[in-house]
Design a protein around this motif. Structure first.
Motif, PDB file in Angstrom:
ATOM      1  N   ARG A  59      -4.185  48.766  10.433  1.00  0.00           N
ATOM      2  CA  ARG A  59      -3.560  47.492  10.050  1.00  0.00           C
ATOM      3  C   ARG A  59      -4.184  46.328  10.814  1.00  0.00           C
ATOM      4  O   ARG A  59      -4.497  45.282  10.240  1.00  0.00           O
ATOM      5  CB  ARG A  59      -2.051  47.545  10.293  1.00  0.00           C
ATOM      6  CG  ARG A  59      -1.336  46.348   9.677  1.00  0.00           C
ATOM      7  CD  ARG A  59       0.156  46.536   9.694  1.00  0.00           C
ATOM      8  NE  ARG A  59       0.692  45.983  10.921  1.00  0.00           N
ATOM      9  CZ  ARG A  59       1.821  46.351  11.498  1.00  0.00           C
ATOM     10  NH1 ARG A  59       2.534  47.322  10.983  1.00  0.00           N
ATOM     11  NH2 ARG A  59       2.245  45.784  12.591  1.00  0.00           N
ATOM     12  N   ILE A  60      -4.398  46.509  12.117  1.00  0.00           N
ATOM     13  CA  ILE A  60      -5.009  45.451  12.930  1.00  0.00           C
ATOM     14  C   ILE A  60      -6.440  45.182  12.469  1.00  0.00           C
ATOM     15  O   ILE A  60      -6.843  44.029  12.285  1.00  0.00           O
ATOM     16  CB  ILE A  60      -4.952  45.815  14.422  1.00  0.00           C
ATOM     17  CG1 ILE A  60      -3.502  45.741  14.919  1.00  0.00           C
ATOM     18  CG2 ILE A  60      -5.854  44.892  15.255  1.00  0.00           C
ATOM     19  CD1 ILE A  60      -3.292  46.252  16.329  1.00  0.00           C
ATOM     20  N   ASP A 112       4.701  59.642  22.837  1.00  0.00           N
ATOM     21  CA  ASP A 112       3.241  59.478  22.923  1.00  0.00           C
ATOM     22  C   ASP A 112       2.783  58.220  22.192  1.00  0.00           C
ATOM     23  O   ASP A 112       1.878  57.514  22.652  1.00  0.00           O
ATOM     24  CB  ASP A 112       2.521  60.693  22.345  1.00  0.00           C
ATOM     25  CG  ASP A 112       2.645  61.918  23.237  1.00  0.00           C
ATOM     26  OD1 ASP A 112       3.042  61.755  24.413  1.00  0.00           O
ATOM     27  OD2 ASP A 112       2.344  63.027  22.753  1.00  0.00           O
ATOM     28  N   THR A 113       3.393  57.931  21.061  1.00  0.00           N
ATOM     29  CA  THR A 113       3.048  56.716  20.311  1.00  0.00           C
ATOM     30  C   THR A 113       3.442  55.478  21.097  1.00  0.00           C
ATOM     31  O   THR A 113       2.678  54.511  21.194  1.00  0.00           O
ATOM     32  CB  THR A 113       3.745  56.717  18.937  1.00  0.00           C
ATOM     33  OG1 THR A 113       3.349  57.879  18.220  1.00  0.00           O
ATOM     34  CG2 THR A 113       3.403  55.471  18.141  1.00  0.00           C
ATOM     35  N   LEU A 114       4.647  55.524  21.674  1.00  0.00           N
ATOM     36  CA  LEU A 114       5.089  54.395  22.504  1.00  0.00           C
ATOM     37  C   LEU A 114       4.135  54.176  23.673  1.00  0.00           C
ATOM     38  O   LEU A 114       3.748  53.038  23.975  1.00  0.00           O
ATOM     39  CB  LEU A 114       6.509  54.649  23.021  1.00  0.00           C
ATOM     40  CG  LEU A 114       7.628  54.685  21.991  1.00  0.00           C
ATOM     41  CD1 LEU A 114       8.931  55.108  22.645  1.00  0.00           C
ATOM     42  CD2 LEU A 114       7.784  53.330  21.317  1.00  0.00           C
ATOM     43  N   ARG A 146     -12.463  47.605  17.572  1.00  0.00           N
ATOM     44  CA  ARG A 146     -12.304  49.048  17.360  1.00  0.00           C
ATOM     45  C   ARG A 146     -12.119  49.763  18.696  1.00  0.00           C
ATOM     46  O   ARG A 146     -11.283  50.667  18.824  1.00  0.00           O
ATOM     47  CB  ARG A 146     -13.508  49.631  16.617  1.00  0.00           C
ATOM     48  CG  ARG A 146     -13.563  49.279  15.144  1.00  0.00           C
ATOM     49  CD  ARG A 146     -14.766  49.910  14.442  1.00  0.00           C
ATOM     50  NE  ARG A 146     -14.771  51.357  14.576  1.00  0.00           N
ATOM     51  CZ  ARG A 146     -14.037  52.190  13.844  1.00  0.00           C
ATOM     52  NH1 ARG A 146     -13.228  51.716  12.920  1.00  0.00           N
ATOM     53  NH2 ARG A 146     -14.100  53.484  14.022  1.00  0.00           N
ATOM     54  N   HIS A 147     -12.892  49.368  19.695  1.00  0.00           N
ATOM     55  CA  HIS A 147     -12.762  49.971  21.025  1.00  0.00           C
ATOM     56  C   HIS A 147     -11.386  49.671  21.623  1.00  0.00           C
ATOM     57  O   HIS A 147     -10.726  50.557  22.167  1.00  0.00           O
ATOM     58  CB  HIS A 147     -13.873  49.456  21.939  1.00  0.00           C
ATOM     59  CG  HIS A 147     -13.747  49.937  23.343  1.00  0.00           C
ATOM     60  ND1 HIS A 147     -14.076  51.226  23.719  1.00  0.00           N
ATOM     61  CD2 HIS A 147     -13.296  49.315  24.468  1.00  0.00           C
ATOM     62  CE1 HIS A 147     -13.840  51.376  25.018  1.00  0.00           C
ATOM     63  NE2 HIS A 147     -13.365  50.239  25.484  1.00  0.00           N
ATOM     64  N   LEU A 148     -10.965  48.433  21.496  1.00  0.00           N
ATOM     65  CA  LEU A 148      -9.689  48.012  22.074  1.00  0.00           C
ATOM     66  C   LEU A 148      -8.509  48.755  21.448  1.00  0.00           C
ATOM     67  O   LEU A 148      -7.532  49.070  22.124  1.00  0.00           O
ATOM     68  CB  LEU A 148      -9.526  46.499  21.878  1.00  0.00           C
ATOM     69  CG  LEU A 148      -8.318  45.841  22.523  1.00  0.00           C
ATOM     70  CD1 LEU A 148      -8.433  45.856  24.041  1.00  0.00           C
ATOM     71  CD2 LEU A 148      -8.178  44.401  22.027  1.00  0.00           C
ATOM     72  N   ASP A 203      -2.106  54.663  17.286  1.00  0.00           N
ATOM     73  CA  ASP A 203      -1.923  55.545  16.141  1.00  0.00           C
ATOM     74  C   ASP A 203      -2.675  54.947  14.952  1.00  0.00           C
ATOM     75  O   ASP A 203      -2.792  53.725  14.822  1.00  0.00           O
ATOM     76  CB  ASP A 203      -0.428  55.706  15.828  1.00  0.00           C
ATOM     77  CG  ASP A 203       0.316  54.376  15.809  1.00  0.00           C
ATOM     78  OD1 ASP A 203       0.738  53.950  14.723  1.00  0.00           O
ATOM     79  OD2 ASP A 203       0.458  53.755  16.887  1.00  0.00           O
ATOM     80  N   ALA A 204      -3.211  55.810  14.108  1.00  0.00           N
ATOM     81  CA  ALA A 204      -4.114  55.385  13.034  1.00  0.00           C
ATOM     82  C   ALA A 204      -3.535  54.302  12.123  1.00  0.00           C
ATOM     83  O   ALA A 204      -4.243  53.339  11.807  1.00  0.00           O
ATOM     84  CB  ALA A 204      -4.555  56.598  12.216  1.00  0.00           C
TER      85      ALA A 204
END
Length: 199
Positions: free
Chosen positions: A112-113, A4-6, A99-101, A106-107
């Protein structure tokens, strides 16, 4: 890493691809409008090329900030620097777009971004201020190199971003060179700038 993360990271990359279609006010040397993704690519390349003159700065952090600095533009596009004064909420809008993008990430990665973008936007570290200077220099370099419309405002380049480019000897030296190119363009000399002869 969980599937799911991938998948969510692939979804993010698919949405970030929109940055390839966001056009800027400058043009490439062939006359095609430049995209924000192309500007970001050469900004990263500049950070790599001048890394050896930026002792004490974290090169990975420089590159990470270069990558994310305009990422929010994938949603609502670029506002040319010459028009940014008419958009006082540009920073807030761009952060909301980022934030939308990143909403599907994952949090830890999303934060970090956003943290890198905030640090850049606030010029809150030596790396952020360096990326800001390089961002201005890359923009001016492209303006001078591009095959722009006849009414292109080269004079804007001469004052653009001085707060950052005057803050470090490397950036001041680069600024002197690109300002000379700007002056040549203003005078209608589209020829390539002279290159020093080898010894």
């Amino acid at each position: 890493m969980h599937t799911d993360t991938l998948q969510s990271r692939l979804d993010f990359l698919r949405e970030a691809e929109k940055l390839k279609d966001v056009l800027r006010s400058g043009h490439t040397s062939s006359g095609r409008p430049e995209s924000t993704a192309e500007h970001t690519w050469r900004l990263c390349l500049m950070a790599l090329v001048f890394d050896d003159a930026l002792a004490g700065l974290d090169p990975l952090k420089l590159l990470q900030m270069c990558v994310v600095h305009d990422l929010g533009e994938a949603i609502h596009g670029d506002i040319p620097a010459i028009h940014q004064g008419a958009h006082p909420n540009k920073s807030e809008r761009e952060r909301e777009d980022l934030r939308h993008l990143t909403r599907m990430l994952d949090a830890p990665l999303r934060e970090r971004i956003l943290s890198l973008w905030d640090e850049y936007e606030q010029a809150a570290s030596p790396e952020a201020r360096a990326v800001k200077a390089l961002d201005k220099l890359e923009t001016i370099l492209q303006h001078n190199q591009g095959k722009n419309p006849a009414d292109f405002d080269y004079a804007f380049n001469l004052a653009y971003g001085r707060k950052y480019t005057d803050a470090h000897p490397l950036f001041s030296s680069l600024r002197a060179l690109v300002d000379a190119d700007t002056t040549r363009r203003m005078l209608g000399d589209d020829a390539s700038p002279p290159r020093p002869r080898g010894t």
